[in-house]
Design an enzyme around this catalytic site. Structure first.
Site: not given
Ligand code: NOJ
Length: 740
Positions: A282
């Site tokens: 993430d």
């Molecule tokens: C953080 C989020 O937790 C995740 O769900 C998302 O896909 C990513 N950022 C990318 O934007």
């Protein structure tokens, strides 16, 4: 183009041309990897953002430079055919090997055409609809140059304080797993090399939804059997249908951050489940192992992340900066990097990017695809099919088209929040249909008396009087209230589950002013709310979630009865925040409250509210009524290799046609570890004309009764099971069978 670049481009082009003709992707990857330096392999494991959207803390990057150097395998937060083509051109023509970039984006509940938030879509219990909605999202996203969506979020979530409960399918393992599969099938289609299919990504691996106290990014501690019985199955389900990517999560799990967790990433995902795609971190989650207290510094975090099985570093700068030295020092095996790079390249081959790196970036297709009328029609149907009728006293709904309506509330004319938190690239103002605009399709202008009344959060009561006057003038009051789109989603946890601000106060004032008028409350929100006060102040409540681009139209279809509501909750609505976590499949305890004596001493109860929720899992009303009768089991005893069939007759006993979501529940009465009081094991959404009856049948095998015990053995034990076919999780079992 200078000479060096020309030579590079030619080399790359020739190389890619040769690969494109080879039939076997694995062999193509091998041939390409033989040409790659260690830095170039590491480059494939690096992802940076284009900055078109802010989906995490700001990280500054030098994208064009990194692309030219071959230091960047993927990008997020950039889209449109032109923008992706321009960047792809740099990768293909100006990097040494011309390896195409993978473009990913959070296409969460639609790309341009925005569908209801995922928790709302889940309430449709309609797997075809979910698959079709993700297919449409893939059509639009791919036409704008995107190869990859960071969806579905398959985290089981049982705490409405957690803002990201809005992004998932709710609290149930079985339903969540079915929905997870539908998303993956919709996004990935049956042939990834087609330019209208995109990679799906199962996230957030794993147990992110169990964050302590519902606070985002917070700690998770749970037994392995709970992990395996509740939180892992939806992820496994996506592997079973061929999901191509996974995203590791932000949370720690039993002391080990999930972005550095070898047990979940390597032992379970790769070794047990044989997942052959790649794992992306993430957003800076590898770096976050430092504040977690698990990695000493950035170098250490890069080492732990790669060794644990995070193949790609999203926004972290860590792999690009440190992996090469870590290999030199013997702290990361080159084979580990080869494996990560191979997985990433394989998906690029599968997508057809080595045949034509631009085949997703087609401006003409983009223009022809986004907001197609049939997509908007599907979004309207989805908004109607996701709206849950929670209360309808004295048939307050459907509305009568001949009456005047006082339309009140901060979300009544809203075209912005209606798209929800992850509204993707969907245009909001001027594109999305508000409830006000939806009403205009059904009523003449002079039948709508609008007053905003108040804001969502601000506490200025100046608009109250105008709203009260409107209520007095009209025949019916229609309130459209709820949360701001940013009050759910990432980093949007709440400790208070009430409708925010002074909206509840306005509802009370209106009820006092028009004690005998029909008041209908339409809610837009991203989580279960505490509606304990509102249920006695309004006649009808329609939970519309954030219903998306065509939300206003879909909601009005329900309000006027063009669509007979059929959605049912996939998440429990508590009576107040103190009951949280509350979900239907809880354990019984050693001191359950006796049915015949709910106030008996020394039982597992609260002294101030009942144990029951305000609205249970699986619940939702219709404009018709359904009767369940004649539950029959094919046998009262089955052996380990037998199957059991349960049938029931469902009759539409009301006056209109409608869909009913029929649910099958089982209770394993005792076992080597205690089992939940109820577990959903099947469902069917059936359509019944008024007066019509259908026999619904479910078949259960031993597979459906298996679970992980506390020695982590997946199996089934003989004994007695209760079974029911019911309209919601709120019922008492009357039938049993024995497994011999
Ligand atoms: C953080 C989020 O937790 C995740 O769900 C998302 O896909 C990513 N950022 C990318 O934007």
């Amino acid at each position: 183009m200078n000479l060096k670049v020309t030579i590079q481009f030619t080399a790359a082009f020739l190389t890619l041309g040769v690969f494109a003709q080879q039939p076997n992707y694995e062999a193509k990857v091998d041939s390409l990897m033989k040409l790659m330096t260690l830095e170039e392999k590491i480059g494939q494991t690096v992802m940076y953002g284009g900055g078109w959207d802010k989906t995490g803390p700001t990280v500054s990057t030098d994208n064009v430079k990194f692309i030219k150097e071959g230091n960047m395998g993927a990008m997020l937060n950039v889209y449109t055919a032109k923008a992706t083509r321009d960047l792809q051109k740099i990768a293909v023509e100006e990097s040494r090997l011309g390896i195409p970039i993978l473009f990913g984006y959070d296409v969460i509940h639609g790309h341009r055409t925005i569908f209801p938030i995922n928790l709302g879509m889940a309430a449709s219990w309609d797997m075809n609809m979910v698959e079709n909605y993700s297919r449409i999202a893939a059509e639009e996203a791919s036409a704008e140059g995107l190869h990859w969506t960071f969806s579905p979020m398959v985290d089981i979530a049982r705490d409405p304080r957690w803002g990201r409960i809005s992004e998932g399918a709710g609290e149930d393992v079985y339903l969540g797993s079915e929905i997870a599969k539908a998303y993956v099938k919709g996004y990935q289609g049956d042939d990834l090399s087609k330019n209208n299919t995109i990679l799906a990504c199962s996230k957030h691996y794993v147990a992110y939804g169990a964050a302590q106290a519902g606070r985002d990014y917070h700690t998770v501690n749970m037994s392995e059997d709970e992990l395996r019985n509740v939180y892992l199955p939806p992820f496994k389900a996506t592997v079973d249908v061929g999901v191509e990517t996974f995203m590791s999560a932000f949370n720690e799990l039993n002391g080990v951050p999930t972005s550095g967790n070898k047990f979940t990433l390597r032992d379970i995902l790769h070794d047990e489940w044989k997942f052959d795609g790649f794992v992306v971190s993430d957003y800076t989650s590898v770096n976050e192992m430092i504040p977690h207290g698990f990695a000493k510094d950035s170098i250490d975090a890069a080492r732990i992340g790669m060794n644990a099985g995070v193949d790609m570093d999203m926004m972290g700068h860590l792999y690009r900066k440190f992996l090469k030295d870590l290999v030199a020092e013997g702290k990361v095996d080159e084979a580990t990097i080869n494996d990560a790079c191979r997985r990433i390249l394989l998906t690029k081959f599968k997508l057809g990017l080595f045949d034509d790196p631009y085949h997703y970036s087609d401006e003409k297709r983009q223009q022809e695809t986004i907001y197609k009328p049939e997509f908007l029609k599907a979004a309207r149907e989805a908004a109607a099919a996701s709206s849950v009728l929670l209360q309808n006293n004295n048939n307050a709904l459907p509305l009568d088209k001949t009456k005047t309506i006082a339309l009140i509330g901060p979300l009544a004319k809203d075209e912005y929040h209606i798209n929800g938190n992850w509204g993707g690239a969907g245009d909001r103002k001027g594109k999305s249909v508000s409830v006000f605009e939806g009403l205009q399709e059904f009523l003449k202008d002079n039948q709508i008396i609008y007053a905003k009344g108040c804001d969502i959060v601000k506490d200025d009561e100046k608009g109250f009087q105008e709203a009260i006057d409107a209520a007095k003038k009209a025949d019916v009051v229609l309130l459209v209230m709820g949360e701001d789109h940013g009050m759910s989603g990432e980093a949007a946890s709440r400790t208070n589950l009430k409708i925010p601000g002074i909206q509840p106060k306005l509802i009370k004032k209106i009820r006092e002013a028009v004690p005998n008028k029909k008041i209908v409350l339409v809610l837009m929100n991203g989580r279960p709310l505490n509606l304990s006060e509102e249920i006695s102040q309004v006649d009808a409540i329609l939970e519309a979630w954030f219903p998306g681009t065509m939300g206003g139209s879909g909601v009005c279809d329900v309000l006027f009865g063009t669509y007979n509501p059929s959605a049912k909750l996939t998440i429990t609505f508590p009576r107040n925040v103190g009951q949280v976590p509350i979900y239907y499949s809880m354990k019984n305890t050693g001191r359950p409250i006796p049915d015949n004596n709910p106030t008996q001493d020394y039982k597992s109860n609260y002294i101030d509210v009942p144990n029951t929720p305000l609205f249970p899992f699986g619940f939702g009303l219709s404009y018709t009524t359904f009767q369940y009768s004649d539950l029959k089991l094919s046998s009262n005893e089955i052996g380990m290799n037998d199957k059991l069939t349960a049938t029931a007759t469902i009759t539409n006993t009301g006056t209109v046609d409608g869909y009913e979501i029929v649910q099958l529940y089982v209770h394993d009465r005792f076992g080597s570890i205690t089992r939940p009081v109820k577990e959903l094991k099947g469902f069917q959404k059936i359509f019944l004309k008024k007066g019509e009856s259908k026999t619904v049948s479910f078949t259960i095998s031993v597979e459906d009764l298996k679970y992980y015990n506390n020695e982590n053995i997946f199996g089934v034990e003989s004994g007695e099971f209760e079974i029911a076919i019911a309209p919601s999780s709120d019922f008492k079992f009357k039938h049993t069978f024995t497994l011999k």
